[in-house]
Each structure stands twice: as C-alpha cells, then as structure tokens.
Write an enzyme that holds these catalytic residues in place. Structure first.
Site, PDB file in Angstrom:
ATOM      1  CE  LYS A 196       1.356  -9.152  -0.247  1.00  0.00           C
ATOM      2  NZ  LYS A 196       1.223 -10.052   1.041  1.00  0.00           N
ATOM      3  CG  ASP A 212      -2.984  -4.154  -4.541  1.00  0.00           C
ATOM      4  OD1 ASP A 212      -1.636  -4.218  -4.444  1.00  0.00           O
ATOM      5  OD2 ASP A 212      -3.562  -4.272  -3.613  1.00  0.00           O
ATOM      6  CD1 TRP A 243      -5.384  -9.078  -0.525  1.00  0.00           C
ATOM      7  CD2 TRP A 243      -5.671  -7.183   0.604  1.00  0.00           C
ATOM      8  NE1 TRP A 243      -4.962  -9.584   0.703  1.00  0.00           N
ATOM      9  CE2 TRP A 243      -4.995  -8.079   1.435  1.00  0.00           C
ATOM     10  CE3 TRP A 243      -5.788  -5.867   1.252  1.00  0.00           C
ATOM     11  CZ2 TRP A 243      -4.484  -7.936   2.881  1.00  0.00           C
ATOM     12  CZ3 TRP A 243      -5.357  -5.671   2.799  1.00  0.00           C
ATOM     13  CH2 TRP A 243      -4.705  -6.793   3.237  1.00  0.00           C
TER      14      TRP A 243
HETATM   15  N1  PMP Z   1      -3.173  -5.352  -1.475  1.00  0.00           N
HETATM   16  C1  PMP Z   1      -2.735  -6.994  -1.563  1.00  0.00           C
HETATM   17  C2  PMP Z   1      -3.030  -7.589  -3.068  1.00  0.00           C
HETATM   18  C3  PMP Z   1      -2.284  -7.539  -0.478  1.00  0.00           C
HETATM   19  O1  PMP Z   1      -2.007  -8.880  -0.676  1.00  0.00           O
HETATM   20  C4  PMP Z   1      -1.851  -6.963   0.455  1.00  0.00           C
HETATM   21  C5  PMP Z   1      -1.247  -7.488   1.879  1.00  0.00           C
HETATM   22  N2  PMP Z   1      -1.259  -8.723   1.940  1.00  0.00           N
HETATM   23  C6  PMP Z   1      -2.360  -5.623   0.637  1.00  0.00           C
HETATM   24  C7  PMP Z   1      -2.665  -4.780  -0.463  1.00  0.00           C
HETATM   25  C8  PMP Z   1      -1.974  -4.757   1.795  1.00  0.00           C
HETATM   26  O2  PMP Z   1      -0.677  -4.438   2.152  1.00  0.00           O
HETATM   27  P1  PMP Z   1      -0.130  -3.556   3.219  1.00  0.00           P
HETATM   28  O3  PMP Z   1      -0.119  -4.581   4.645  1.00  0.00           O
HETATM   29  O4  PMP Z   1       1.463  -3.563   2.889  1.00  0.00           O
HETATM   30  O5  PMP Z   1      -0.904  -2.326   3.575  1.00  0.00           O
END
Ligand code: PMP
Length: 361
Positions: free
Chosen positions: A196, A172, A102
C-alpha cells in the site's frame, strides 16, 4: 494506454517517479550491467542498497536505536501467526482490539499460538466506530496488545496512539504506515505488508524493539524466529530483493517530498476534500463511519441508490478513475488515498462525483 488515477486498496498506486526510476534502472542497475533482481543479495551493491534503505527509513520515521528494522516476507497475514509464535510463551495470553476485518483476522489467526483475549470490539456496531477506549479490558499480564490502526476494508482509523498499559503495543500498520509522523517509541512491534504505502507485495516491513527479540516464544524453526532474521540483517535466506529495492526508492521519494510531516498534511487535505464532497452531496453519497473514526487512507461511500453502482463504476473507469469498487463484503465504493495518490487524483474524483450526481439525478 495512459496512466490513470488509481484508488486501489492494495496492491496500490506507487509514486510515478519511483516507477520511472525502476524502469530506467531495470536493465543496468547501479552500473552493474544487470537488473537488481538478477544479482546476489550477498553482493556489495545489494548490501549497500539494503543498508541505505534501512537508514532512509530510520531517518523518515525517527526510529530509535533500540529497535531493529526487518525486511521480511509472507504478507501481513503470515505475521498474524508469527507474532504470537515469537512474543508469547506456552500458556500466555494476548489482548486484541477488534475494530474491523483485519484485526478480527489477526485475532483468529493467533489462536493456535496464544490465548486470545478480545479486550475490546466494535463488531456489534458493525465496525462503524472504534471500540471506546474506556471499554478496553486490558490484562496487565498480557504478552502484548495487538491493534490495527487503520482498517483497510471498514475504513476506520485510530487518530493518535491509544494508551495500552504495560504490555508492548503491537500494530498492524499495513495500510497507514508512513502516512504521518509516528512516535515509534510507543510501540513494541510495528509491521506492515508493503503493497500500500511502501512498494510491491511480497515484502513485510517490521520494526521491533530489540528486547522483544529475546523472548523465547514457542518452539519453531529458525526461519520463523524474528531474532534470527535480525541477527542475519534480514538475509537469513534470500530476501525479496526487488521489493526491498523498490521500498528503498519509495523512502527516497518520501524524503524528497519533505518527509512524513509533509505527507501527513497532504493526506489530511486529500481525505478532507473527499469527505467534504460526500457530506455535502445532500445524501447522494454517504459515508457511514462515525466522523472521529474516519480513515484518511480508505474512504468508503455508498450511492443513495445501489442500482446506480454499476453505472458509477463503469463511468468512473471510463474517465480514468481506477478501482473504486468497495470490498465485496461491504459493497458500495471505496477510494484508497495512500501516499502515492496525488491531490489531483482526489480533485478528479470529486469532480466526477459531482458530475455523476448531476447527470443521474
Ligand atoms: N492487514 C491489513 C490492515 C491489510 O489491509 C491487509 C491486506 N489488505 C492485510 C493485513 C493482509 O495483508 P497480506 O495480504 O499482505 O497478508
């Protein structure tokens, strides 16, 4: 059909009490004779609920007054781009700490809007540990420093907030927000997709130090500008009303559980129980992460023989243990242990793992 123990990485388990309350209020919310989804976000009832949700979050996280709280949309992914648009001007650079899938994606999505300096990376170590802090090449002139405190896919987590120098720290927290007490004052900006630890997908929570709202950033439409959202109390356009409402219920549930200190203790105990079962399995199960970097939220493990994976998944699901399949990029298993996953779920998982190992030798 009965409820199962849900280890999904996201969208993930929500507290049963929250779901039950939303169900009770579905047809007649707050004496209005309609569901929360069916009424104006400009109405008195919604505005009061929205303000209460923010107040509860501020209390839970002890958010200082010089921070704005925004209820946004677009998923965390949209904000990978929108953050540099807002915080970096033409020609600026930003530091990125790359510790897994991520944070790597956050860095690459920022590239059209800011010069990305990968100040540290653990890619060469397959993200099995965190980039050692003394290796970070931070630029004192960076517009900000971005990191991902918990990597949902790779299962690594920063324990404690890293020292990041003079530039504002951007985090994030999609997969660890509200899992423990936090010193919000250490951060310039915190953001998290809701799906989450907060509520349904389609909502993004942002906590931003107000002085950062003054940055000019890049030319952009008003809808992308955080200052505009803050000035409009996150109602610049129609917000995710349902998501905001469920988030508010989750905040109330967290307060009733004893707040973030109590959640931290519960989360620590849950993760410890599972890691102990993995480490104590004599190699039957294995977690590859350096112990000091192991995530409390997303616990990866492999079986000693990948040929057993299909049986493990099939039997665990039949026992009422949902969503243990690891991310497709890494294979193996992953158990996500967010706030709404009760200790009993982890006890059931550990018991199943022992039983499976005995039966399958
Ligand atoms: N950052 C992290 C740490 C994540 O776990 C996720 C999704 N699992 C995201 C970003 C992306 O999130 P989204 O699908 O809401 O764009």
């Amino acid at each position: 059909m009965s409820r199962v123990w849900n280890f999904s990485a996201g969208p993930a388990a929500l507290p049963q009490a929250v779901l039950e309350r939303a169900q009770r209020e579905m047809l007649d919310w707050n004496g209005s004779g309609a569901s929360v989804m069916e009424q104006s976000h400009r109405g008195k009832r919604f505005i009061a609920m929205a303000a209460q949700a923010e107040a509860d979050l501020r209390e839970l996280m002890q958010i200082p007054a010089d921070y704005a709280v925004l209820f946004l949309q677009g998923g965390a992914t949209q904000h990978f781009a929108q953050i540099p648009m807002n915080l970096a001007g033409e020609g600026d650079s930003a530091d990125y700490i790359v510790s897994g899938h991520w944070s790597a994606k956050a860095a690459s999505e920022a590239k059209p809007y800011v010069r990305v300096n990968v100040a540290a990376s653990s890619e060469a170590a397959d993200y099995l540990k965190l980039p050692p802090h003394d290796s970070w090449q931070l630029d004192p002139n960076a517009a900000y420093v971005h990191y991902t405190p918990n990597e949902t896919i790779h299962g690594v987590e920063f324990h404690g907030v890293p020292e990041a120098g003079a530039a504002p720290l951007v985090a994030d927290m999609s997969s660890n927000i509200l899992s423990e007490p936090l010193d919000v004052g250490r951060f310039g900006l915190i953001y998290a997709g809701a799906q989450k630890n907060i509520g349904p997908s389609g909502l993004v929570l942002m906590i931003i130090r107000r002085d950062l709202l003054q940055r000019a950033g890049r030319p952009m439409a008003r809808i992308f500008r955080y200052a505009e959202h803050a000035a409009a109390d996150s109602m610049l356009n129609t917000p995710n009303t349902w998501g905001w409402y469920v988030a508010g219920l989750t905040f109330q549930w967290l307060k009733a559980q004893g707040g973030l200190g109590a959640m931290a203790e519960r989360n620590r105990a849950k993760a410890e129980l599972l890691y102990r079962a993995i480490d104590g399995s004599g190699g039957y199960y294995r977690n590859p992460i350096e112990p000091s970097a192991r995530s409390r939220m997303n616990v990866r493990f492999t079986l000693h023989d990948a040929a057993l994976d299909a049986a493990f998944l099939q039997e665990s699901e039949a026992t009422g243990l949902l969503a243990l399949k690891g991310h497709k990029a890494l294979g193996g298993m992953r158990a996500s242990l967010y706030n709404a996953v009760p200790p009993e779920a982890v006890e059931a998982l550990v018991a199943f793992m022992r039983d499976f190992a005995q039966r399958h030798g």
